[in-house]
Design an enzyme around this catalytic site. Structure first.
Site, short mmCIF file in Angstrom:
data_model
loop_
_atom_site.label_atom_id
_atom_site.label_comp_id
_atom_site.label_asym_id
_atom_site.label_seq_id
_atom_site.Cartn_x
_atom_site.Cartn_y
_atom_site.Cartn_z
N MET A 97 0.84 -1.20 0.00
CA MET A 97 0.00 0.00 0.00
C MET A 97 0.87 1.25 0.00
SD MET A 97 -3.45 -0.98 1.98
CE MET A 97 -2.87 -0.76 3.64
N GLY A 98 2.15 1.08 -0.35
CA GLY A 98 3.03 2.23 -0.48
C GLY A 98 3.57 2.73 0.84
N HIS A 107 9.15 1.19 3.12
CA HIS A 107 10.25 1.23 4.08
C HIS A 107 11.08 -0.02 3.87
CE1 HIS A 107 7.76 -1.68 6.15
NE2 HIS A 107 6.76 -0.80 6.21
N HIS A 138 9.33 -3.45 3.38
CA HIS A 138 8.88 -3.71 2.00
C HIS A 138 10.06 -4.06 1.10
CE1 HIS A 138 5.63 -0.68 3.22
NE2 HIS A 138 4.94 -1.76 2.94
N GLN A 155 -10.53 -2.64 2.29
CA GLN A 155 -10.02 -3.30 3.50
C GLN A 155 -9.94 -2.38 4.71
OE1 GLN A 155 -6.15 -4.27 1.57
NE2 GLN A 155 -5.30 -3.85 3.58
N LYS A 197 5.00 -9.90 9.24
CA LYS A 197 4.55 -8.79 10.08
C LYS A 197 3.02 -8.81 10.17
CE LYS A 197 4.01 -4.25 11.20
NZ LYS A 197 2.62 -4.08 10.79
N SER A 215 6.72 -0.20 9.79
CA SER A 215 5.35 -0.09 9.29
C SER A 215 5.19 1.29 8.67
CB SER A 215 4.37 -0.25 10.46
OG SER A 215 3.10 0.24 10.08
P1 AMP Z 1 1.56 -2.94 3.45
O1 AMP Z 1 2.07 -1.91 2.52
O2 AMP Z 1 1.57 -2.55 4.89
O3 AMP Z 1 0.24 -3.54 2.99
O4 AMP Z 1 2.60 -4.14 3.37
C1 AMP Z 1 2.92 -4.75 2.16
C2 AMP Z 1 3.68 -6.02 2.43
O5 AMP Z 1 4.88 -5.73 3.15
C3 AMP Z 1 2.87 -7.00 3.30
O6 AMP Z 1 3.05 -8.32 2.82
C4 AMP Z 1 3.47 -6.79 4.66
O7 AMP Z 1 3.35 -7.92 5.50
C5 AMP Z 1 4.91 -6.52 4.32
N1 AMP Z 1 5.57 -5.81 5.41
C6 AMP Z 1 5.13 -4.67 6.01
N2 AMP Z 1 5.96 -4.32 7.01
C7 AMP Z 1 6.94 -5.26 7.04
C8 AMP Z 1 8.10 -5.47 7.86
N3 AMP Z 1 8.41 -4.65 8.85
N4 AMP Z 1 8.88 -6.53 7.58
C9 AMP Z 1 8.57 -7.39 6.59
N5 AMP Z 1 7.50 -7.26 5.79
C10 AMP Z 1 6.69 -6.20 6.01
#
Ligand code: AMP
Length: 287
Positions: free
Chosen positions: A28-29, A32, A35, A59, A149, A185
């Protein structure tokens, strides 16, 4: 790095990489290092890596949370170029939901989706599964990279792939943390200085539970229950006024069912809390 905004452009491009293994990282951008660790792993294991950035409206059960979700697209593009990502899929809501947001064909994930996050964020997993399925049907990757995570999310996506018989392999990737243990995050950028300092207590609590369970197992000590450890962890957290705890739980690592006995393996300790209005989740596996 190629940037695709339309499904049709991506579909037209697909034949040109048909002999390469495609690794896909949906996000979702507000990218960090967490990602980027997924992107790096995907790069090592595939001939072509595509990342998507899409803040999925279906969601979010909390409209404010959706509207406040950080957007840092230019910076994200620069980071993705740095790690030599091959393509970015950056669709509009209309591209993903051409028939509107109310079109649904939900799967029943049972207890796995109704507990923990499912209980605190009604509808969240239905929306998440919906967008992941749509993205998989668009991108057609061989391997899908997701972070542990979001532990419950990874288990549900595993079920989604099975139930819909999708031809993709899910690769679950370890959580990347800041030096003080805070799980990286996108939401962390919304923490002010004092909240950021307190936020490290969430992972500290999980590691405390993990250490306790390991030592109980080692001593074969049956006098202390998991419930007592969790209660102690909660009391420690209560000292921090800024932390509004939603749950701390130790569950079966495969089914997320409650557990009584610490000898079950794997276990997972999970936490969710709001810190000054910013909702954070984390977990540790107790293998
Ligand atoms: P999000 O952008 O929060 O939807 O995350 C996208 C993907 O990155 C998801 O599969 C998350 O589980 C993964 N992700 C987010 N934060 C972390 C982290 N600290 N370490 C590893 N994977 C992460």
């Amino acid at each position: 790095m190629k940037i695709f905004r339309c499904v049709s452009d991506w579909k037209n491009f697909l034949p040109s990489i048909k002999n390469r293994s495609i690794g896909f990282v949906p996000t979702m951008g507000a990218l960090h290092q967490g990602h980027l660790s997924l992107v790096r792993k995907a790069k090592r294991e595939n001939g072509f890596v595509v990342v998507s950035i899409f803040v999925n409206p279906t969601q979010f059960n909390d409209k404010e949370d959706y509207l406040n979700y950080p957007v840092t697209t230019e910076q994200d593009i620069a980071l993705l170029k740095k790690v030599r990502c091959n393509a970015l899929f950056l669709p509009t809501v209309q591209e993903i939901y051409p028939n509107g947001l109310n079109e649904k064909d939900p799967l029943d994930f049972g207890f796995l989706a109704s507990t923990l996050e499912g209980e605190h964020r009604p509808g969240h997993f239905a929306g998440m599964a919906q967008v992941v399925e749509r993205l998989l049907r668009i991108i057609e990757p061989h391997k899908l990279y997701m972070g542990l995570k979001d532990y419950q999310q990874a288990l549900i996506v595993e079920q989604l792939i099975k139930k819909r018989n999708l031809p993709v392999q899910l690769i679950k990737c370890t959580t990347v943390r800041e030096a003080d243990g805070l799980a990286m995050s996108s939401r962390n950028i919304r923490l002010n200085q004092s909240s950021r300092a307190v936020a490290a207590q969430l992972s500290k609590t999980l590691f405390f539970i993990k250490r306790k369970i390991y030592s109980l197992r080692k001593e074969n000590n049956k006098n202390v229950t998991i419930e007592e450890i969790v209660q102690k962890a909660k009391r420690k957290l209560q000292r921090f006024g800024e932390i509004e705890l939603e749950y701390v739980e130790v569950r079966n690592g495969l089914t997320l069912m409650p557990v009584k006995d610490y000898s079950e393996k794997p276990l997972v300790a999970l936490i969710a809390a709001k810190i000054n209005g910013v909702r954070l989740i984390d977990n540790v596996i107790i293998s």
